[in-house]
Design a protein around this motif. Structure first.
Motif, PDB file in Angstrom:
ATOM      1  N   GLY A 132       0.833  -1.212   0.000  1.00  0.00           N
ATOM      2  CA  GLY A 132       0.000   0.000   0.000  1.00  0.00           C
ATOM      3  C   GLY A 132       0.857   1.247   0.000  1.00  0.00           C
ATOM      4  N   ALA A 133       1.820   1.298   0.918  1.00  0.00           N
ATOM      5  CA  ALA A 133       2.707   2.458   0.989  1.00  0.00           C
ATOM      6  C   ALA A 133       3.542   2.547  -0.283  1.00  0.00           C
ATOM      7  CB  ALA A 133       3.610   2.351   2.215  1.00  0.00           C
ATOM      8  N   GLY A 134       3.880   1.395  -0.844  1.00  0.00           N
ATOM      9  CA  GLY A 134       4.683   1.362  -2.073  1.00  0.00           C
ATOM     10  C   GLY A 134       3.937   1.981  -3.243  1.00  0.00           C
ATOM     11  N   ILE A 135       2.638   1.705  -3.328  1.00  0.00           N
ATOM     12  CA  ILE A 135       1.843   2.277  -4.425  1.00  0.00           C
ATOM     13  C   ILE A 135       1.785   3.800  -4.289  1.00  0.00           C
ATOM     14  CG2 ILE A 135      -0.511   2.419  -5.368  1.00  0.00           C
ATOM     15  CD1 ILE A 135      -0.739  -0.595  -4.578  1.00  0.00           C
ATOM     16  N   ILE A 136       1.563   4.241  -3.066  1.00  0.00           N
ATOM     17  CA  ILE A 136       1.531   5.695  -2.847  1.00  0.00           C
ATOM     18  C   ILE A 136       2.906   6.303  -3.163  1.00  0.00           C
ATOM     19  CG2 ILE A 136       1.161   7.525  -1.100  1.00  0.00           C
ATOM     20  CD1 ILE A 136      -1.416   6.039  -1.722  1.00  0.00           C
ATOM     21  N   SER A 137       3.970   5.620  -2.740  1.00  0.00           N
ATOM     22  CA  SER A 137       5.333   6.117  -3.025  1.00  0.00           C
ATOM     23  C   SER A 137       5.552   6.210  -4.535  1.00  0.00           C
ATOM     24  CB  SER A 137       6.390   5.181  -2.441  1.00  0.00           C
ATOM     25  OG  SER A 137       6.241   5.079  -1.075  1.00  0.00           O
ATOM     26  N   CYS A 138       5.161   5.158  -5.245  1.00  0.00           N
ATOM     27  CA  CYS A 138       5.367   5.152  -6.702  1.00  0.00           C
ATOM     28  C   CYS A 138       4.513   6.234  -7.370  1.00  0.00           C
ATOM     29  CB  CYS A 138       5.036   3.777  -7.285  1.00  0.00           C
ATOM     30  SG  CYS A 138       6.227   2.522  -6.816  1.00  0.00           S
ATOM     31  N   LEU A 139       3.290   6.439  -6.848  1.00  0.00           N
ATOM     32  CA  LEU A 139       2.417   7.476  -7.403  1.00  0.00           C
ATOM     33  C   LEU A 139       3.066   8.853  -7.198  1.00  0.00           C
ATOM     34  CD1 LEU A 139      -0.418   8.317  -8.573  1.00  0.00           C
ATOM     35  CD2 LEU A 139      -1.116   8.634  -6.199  1.00  0.00           C
ATOM     36  N   LEU A 140       3.546   9.087  -5.962  1.00  0.00           N
ATOM     37  CA  LEU A 140       4.177  10.388  -5.672  1.00  0.00           C
ATOM     38  C   LEU A 140       5.419  10.585  -6.529  1.00  0.00           C
ATOM     39  CD1 LEU A 140       3.816  10.531  -1.769  1.00  0.00           C
ATOM     40  CD2 LEU A 140       2.515  11.807  -3.489  1.00  0.00           C
ATOM     41  N   ALA A 141       6.210   9.518  -6.663  1.00  0.00           N
ATOM     42  CA  ALA A 141       7.413   9.623  -7.506  1.00  0.00           C
ATOM     43  C   ALA A 141       7.012   9.919  -8.946  1.00  0.00           C
ATOM     44  CB  ALA A 141       8.211   8.324  -7.417  1.00  0.00           C
TER      45      ALA A 141
END
Lengths: 915, 251
Positions: free
Chosen positions: A421-430
């Motif tokens: 979940g945090a990874g998806i948000i991280s990738c989205l922000l990146a």
């Protein structure tokens, strides 16, 4: 609101590109440094539900009794003698074996330590030779005492047959309840019959002693039924609760040293298994798989990207940004969790497949506008404003699907949910910050280098998807009827989907440790793994040992009471032991051997074995069945495929002229040796904890002698049908405080099933809420979920059809498919609302390319798991590849038909369409 | 509407069949059930599925003859080849048991207490297989509250062992179908601990054979050992002429 944000984002990315780039890069370096501290805990043990009472018990048992988790060395060779000789050489070798602990693993100081705390090659026959009768049940002593009244061969065999018939053949319960004892008895008799053969043996003191050992104290070695495998166990100095690197070092050293040792014996092979070995193998295979899978996924996705976009720099930038997003996530994982487990170690691959979607959408849209002549800033703005909404909704729904796992009580799921979940948000922000800034910098650099620079023309449509949409929307009801027929057909197979509970099937393929886990139950009719319990009371240990030994699912129970019966039992045995001791004082002298009578008794013995074999077949007692078949040279059908050892000995006695005198010589040696042995064993002295040899105490009693270990083995592979296993059920019911990997694994599977279903429900509810907020329409929300619903039906139908099971690892793919599968529908509907109802075919061909690419990259990302040695990863790879494939098909084929029916008619839908 | 429903209910409860069933004593019910269970004689071909100790399933096929309402029973294995023609004779309600082994051509009398033992390692005991009228003669009967079992509306009857009777079970609970008196389920309780359920027999797959309702499948669940044994009737004939039941080597 959204439009404003994306407009601001595009301006910031354009005007503050360098600053954003530097900040993102610095964050990546910082989080990368944090991620470097993540612990890799690649064992199943690490996934057991916390607070499970059996977990603490098991850890305590491992701490107090290392014997609970032993390393098993399996020697395979041509015959028993060779195996025993090798084992005798091996014992001191193992006892003296050491491992070197390098300085970096030992606080800067190198060290050397022994590998084995204890080496166990055979049971303590010396103790049995001195106290054996006290270890036999009073009932058995009463039934068998006649055997010790006359050691002349004819009466001796008459008594052997009498006992066999009364104890086993006319009393079928005894054969069932005392399978282990009957097998030991048969083993001893096999050796005795062998030693009687006058054509092969000249009776000697050694031969007779061996034969007496076999029938009284056994040879003590753990030999397979076919006598071609021998097990040696060691209690390692490093226990399973210790550091993983020490465990790995110990197993690696042991393996290397054993290889050297065994190379001296041409006809012996050797393998190792047990908790330590499997832990090492899991760790190594997990690490190898993780590194390889991430590399393969990265390269494949990059290639697909490059081929699709027909440019190198953009995709390369996107992938670098994606790696940054994953790095941020790993840094967060270290801060919040501190470790990666078997599930979260796959997150790199999962996020490559998921996170690249954002970059694909941004690059696609940006390139489209650049090609149309927009400048960098307006291209970014148009791109983000067009696809940003769908992107954020898709990402948030997917992230929420995973973050919902945090609310489960199962730590393995919680960790997985957080990391993905945090990874998806991280990738989205990146993708929203780092990627646009990188694109701007790249474009500026290109423009400085090449004055004539023009963005490449990219065909943003996939015409074939448009053609499909044209067909399905031309006759939408026909499409729906065909889909319904396919769905109903596959629906019939959904019930055939089953859960594979055997965690050995998830383990890396081709490993010797796993092969032996499967081979040992077959060869020994007993599992290599066990369950354990610690008792405070000797009487309770006694009671449970007796109770469990009578249960059909239990292969063997080991405890101190094998050597220390209760005082009450010992007292009941004393008069019988005294009686037997008395017999030894007035034994009949050696008489001439009546050859005919002896042959008669040997025929009777062969018949008794035949009947035992038939009874064992009907009763399903595999150990007795295999042993008697081996003795008689029969196969399962009862065909004579080998030598009947009894009949061969009879034949040799009959044919050999001097057999009578040879047998007399044997008898003359047998009578005094047997008398000595039985006199020694018929020792009425009470056994106490102090009398017991230290090596036995070390195995089964705590240091202070107040707690006793019970080790319980199953008759069959402990991991087969774990959830319904009669073995585990029996142990749980009979021994309330029992523990061991089977209980912990079962708890893990139960929790995974229960919490998995809950997580799935959470995720689905989260989707519905987010979609309702996004679309503000129940109808649109419902239609968005239709392709996903169909995909799941098709996926389970295909799984049932081809016999592809769910497993404890691949079930985590289900919320993954849920999260990713919903995105396709969301993107199509978002774009459809922007383009309008007349452009449905264009919508599908245009957004279809991005959906196709995102599906392809996800499938390739997960597809890279399929060749994993870790079969659990491979099964997850297959499941997600299949699921995402189904989501793509349902989204581009059936969803346009539904959209046509719902919003494509003459009626206007001003609130739905944005144009 | 309400009135017609009431009339229907009154009619139902006063109908002769229901009225007679409701009025039957526990012993009557057991008698009825036993009459169906044990006909005068029978011949059957059956299959037993056992789980071997290493976890494999093994199918055993046998012919069986029953005479004198279950007092005499003979079982002869027909397959697999390994045990073909091995036979077992149970007389006097399984108090006397003999085994015949064709490979050695020997007959063995089993120990006197064998009745209580597992029949050839299965979850059925010899007593379960050949106890004849013992439900009627060896136990006291008590009707418990009616209920539904395995989807059938059943009478529940408790059987308590009489003093001096040698049986594996202190008590049993029989679930007898209200319509056809088939025993669908028997719960068996420990000989020494009447509260401890040790086994449960579940019958299913009802077929009418020679007008006799016959469950073709029996599954015995052993709660102590966490195991179960399945027995299926392949063919059965009731009330046939059987002159005598014995073990003769020439047969």
């Amino acid at each position: 609101m959204r439009e404003k944000f994306f407009s601001w984002l595009a301006s910031a990315a354009y005007r503050r590109a360098v600053m954003i780039f530097v900040i993102c890069f610095a964050v990546t370096i910082l989080f990368g440094a944090l991620a470097g501290n993540l612990r890799m805990e690649m064992t199943w043990n690490a996934l057991v539900p916390e607070n499970h009472p059996a977990k603490d018990t098991f850890e305590q048992v491992i701490e107090d009794f290392g014997v609970a988790t032993q390393i098993i060395i399996a020697l395979e060779g041509p015959d028993r003698e060779t195996l025993i000789e090798t084992t005798e050489d091996l014992k001191p070798f193992l006892e003296n074996m050491t491992m070197e602990i390098p300085a970096e693993m030992n606080g800067g100081e190198p060290d050397r330590m022994k590998i084995a705390r204890q080496v166990h090659v055979q049971i303590d026959t010396g103790f049995i030779a001195e106290h054996g009768m006290m270890l036999i049940k009073a009932k058995d002593l009463r039934n068998q005492k006649v055997l010790y009244t006359d050691y002349n061969l004819v009466p001796f065999f008459t008594h052997v047959n009498d006992i066999l018939e009364s104890e086993y053949i006319q009393n079928s319960d005894n054969l069932t309840k005392q399978e282990k004892e009957s097998v030991q008895y048969l083993d001893g008799m096999y050796d005795m019959i062998e030693s009687l053969d006058p054509s092969e043996n000249i009776p000697s003191g050694k031969l007779v002693r061996q034969s007496i050992n076999a029938i009284t104290i056994s040879n003590g070695y753990s030999l397979s039924t076919d006598k071609k495998m021998l097990l040696v166990t060691i209690t390692p100095t490093v226990n399973l609760n210790d550091r993983f690197d020490l465990t790995a070092l110990l197993v690696n050293t042991l393996e290397a040293e054993l290889d050297k040792f065994i190379s001296r014996y041409s006809d012996i092979t050797c393998g190792i298994t047990g908790g330590h070995v499997i832990t090492r193998d899991e760790l190594e295979a997990g690490m190898d798989d993780t590194i390889r899978n991430v590399s393969i996924a990265f390269v494949i996705i990059l290639l697909v990207f490059i081929v699709s976009f027909r440019m190198v720099s953009g995709p390369l930038l996107a992938m670098i940004v994606l790696i940054s997003g994953i790095t941020w996530d790993m840094g967060l994982a270290y801060l919040v969790i501190g470790r990666l487990n078997i599930f979260t170690a796959m997150c790199g691959v999962i996020l490559l497949g998921l996170g690249v979607d954002f970059a694909i959408h941004i690059l696609s849209a940006y390139s489209e506008f650049r090609h149309k002549g927009h400048d960098i800033e307006s291209s970014l703005r148009e791109a983000l404003m067009r696809i940003g909404g769908g992107l954020v909704t898709g990402a948030v729904t997917t992230a929420f699907a995973f973050l919902a796992l945090i609310f489960t009580t199962y730590p393995a799921f919680r960790e997985f949910g957080f990391v993905v979940g945090a990874g998806i948000i991280s990738c989205l922000l990146a993708s929203l910050f780092f990627l646009p800034a990188s694109i701007v910098i790249k474009e500026r650099i290109w423009m400085k280098i090449r004055k004539d620079y023009k963005p490449k023309q990219i065909d943003m449509e996939f015409k074939f998807l448009g053609s499909i949409a044209e067909v399905t929307t031309a006759r939408p009801w026909t499409s729906i009827i065909i889909t319904t027929i396919i769905t109903v057909f596959l629906g019939f197979y959904i019930n055939d989907v089953y859960m594979n509970e055997n965690y050995m099937d998830m383990e890396p393929e081709g490993l010797e440790s796993i092969r032996l886990q499967r081979e040992i139950p077959k060869r020994f009719n007993m599992s290599a793994d066990n369950m354990v319990a610690v008792m405070d009371d000797l009487d309770e240990t006694n009671r449970l040992t007796d109770l469990l030994n009578e249960r059909p699912a239990i292969g063997m129970v080991e405890s101190i009471t094998d050597y220390l019966p209760s005082l009450q039992k010992q007292k009941a045995r004393i008069p019988l032991i005294r009686e037997i001791a008395e017999y030894q004082k007035s034994l009949p002298d050696s008489r001439p051997v009546d050859k005919e009578m002896l042959i008669e008794e040997l025929y009777r013995f062969s018949d008794n074995l035949t009947e035992m074999s038939s009874m064992a077949f009907i009763s399903g007692l595999d150990r007795v069945f295999n042993k008697t078949n081996f003795f008689l040279g029969l196969n399962e059908e009862g065909d004579q495929i080998g030598e009947n050892r009894v009949l061969t000995v009879i034949e040799n006695i009959e044919n050999m002229e001097s057999s009578e005198s040879v047998l007399k010589l044997y008898q003359d040696l047998f009578i005094p040796a047997m008398k000595n042995r039985i006199s020694s064993m018929a020792n009425p002295e009470i056994i106490t904890l102090e009398t017991i040899p230290q090596n036995i105490k070390d195995r089964f009693a705590s240091n202070d002698g107040t707690r006793y270990l019970l080790i319980i083995y199953a008759k069959k592979d402990i991991w087969d049908g774990l959830l319904t296993s009669p073995f585990v059920n029996t142990v749980i019911e009979d021994v309330p405080g029992a523990s061991g990997m089977p209980i912990l694994m079962r708890a893990m599977i139960f929790t995974a099933k229960e919490q998995g279903a809950m997580a799935f429900l959470f995720a689905f509810i989260a989707f519905l809420i987010i979609l309702m907020i996004d679309f503000r329409s129940p109808k649109t929300t419902l239609i968005t979920t239709v392709p996903l619903f169909l995909s799941f039906l098709w996926m389970f139908g295909i799984m049932g059809l081809i016999g592809f099971p769910l497993s404890v690892v691949n079930v985590i793919g289900l919320p993954l498919i849920l999260g990713m599968g919903i995105d396709d529908g969301v993107h199509i509907i978002h774009r459809f609302r922007v383009e309008g109802k007349k452009k449905l075919v264009y919508t599908v061909s245009s957004i279809g390319k991005a959906i196709f690419l995102t599906s392809m990259t996800t499938m390739l990302g997960f597809g890279s798991l399929i060749p994993s040695t870790y079969r659990g990863y491979a099964s997850l790879g297959k499941l997600v590849t299949l699921g995402i494939g189904m989501c793509f098909i349902s989204s581009v084929i059936i969803l346009p038909a539904i959209l046509k029916i719902a919003w494509g008619g003459k009626k206007e839908h001003p609130g739905f369409f944005k144009a | 509407m309400k009135k017609s429903v009431s009339i229907l209910l009154v009619w139902y409860f006063l109908s002769p069949a229901v009225l007679s069933a409701q009025e039957m004593t526990a012993k009557d019910l057991v008698q009825k059930a036993n009459d169906i269970l044990f006909q005068e004689s029978s011949y059957a071909k059956s299959k037993m599925i056992i789980n071997t100790t290493s976890g494999q399933k093994r199918e055993l096929f046998y012919d069986s003859w029953m005479k004198d309402r279950g007092e005499k029973n003979l079982i002869r294995y027909t397959g697999p080849r390994r045990i073909k023609d091995q036979a077992m004779l149970m007389l006097n309600n399984a108090d006397d048991i003999w085994s015949y082994f064709p490979r050695t051509n020997r007959v063995r009398k089993l120990a006197s207490h064998a009745k209580k033992q597992k029949m050839q390692g299965s979850d059925f005991s010899y007593e379960d297989m050949g106890s004849g009228d013992s439900f009627l003669t060896d136990f006291e009967h008590k009707k418990l509250s009616d209920g539904s079992k395995e989807g059938h509306d059943c009478f529940q009857v408790e059987l308590k062992k009489k003093d001096g009777i040698d049986s594996n079970y202190s008590r049993m609970i029989l679930w007898i179908d209200k319509e056809n008196y088939i025993i669908w389920v028997i719960d068996y309780f420990d000989e020494k601990d009447p509260e401890r359920m040790v086994k449960t027999l579940v019958q299913s797959d009802l077929q009418m054979i020679d007008s006799i309702p016959t469950p073709m499948k029996m599954v015995m669940h052993n709660h102590l050992d966490n195991s179960s044994t399945v027995q299926e009737l392949i063919e059965i004939k009731f009330n046939i002429e059987i002159a005598t039941i014995c073990l003769r080597k020439e047969d």
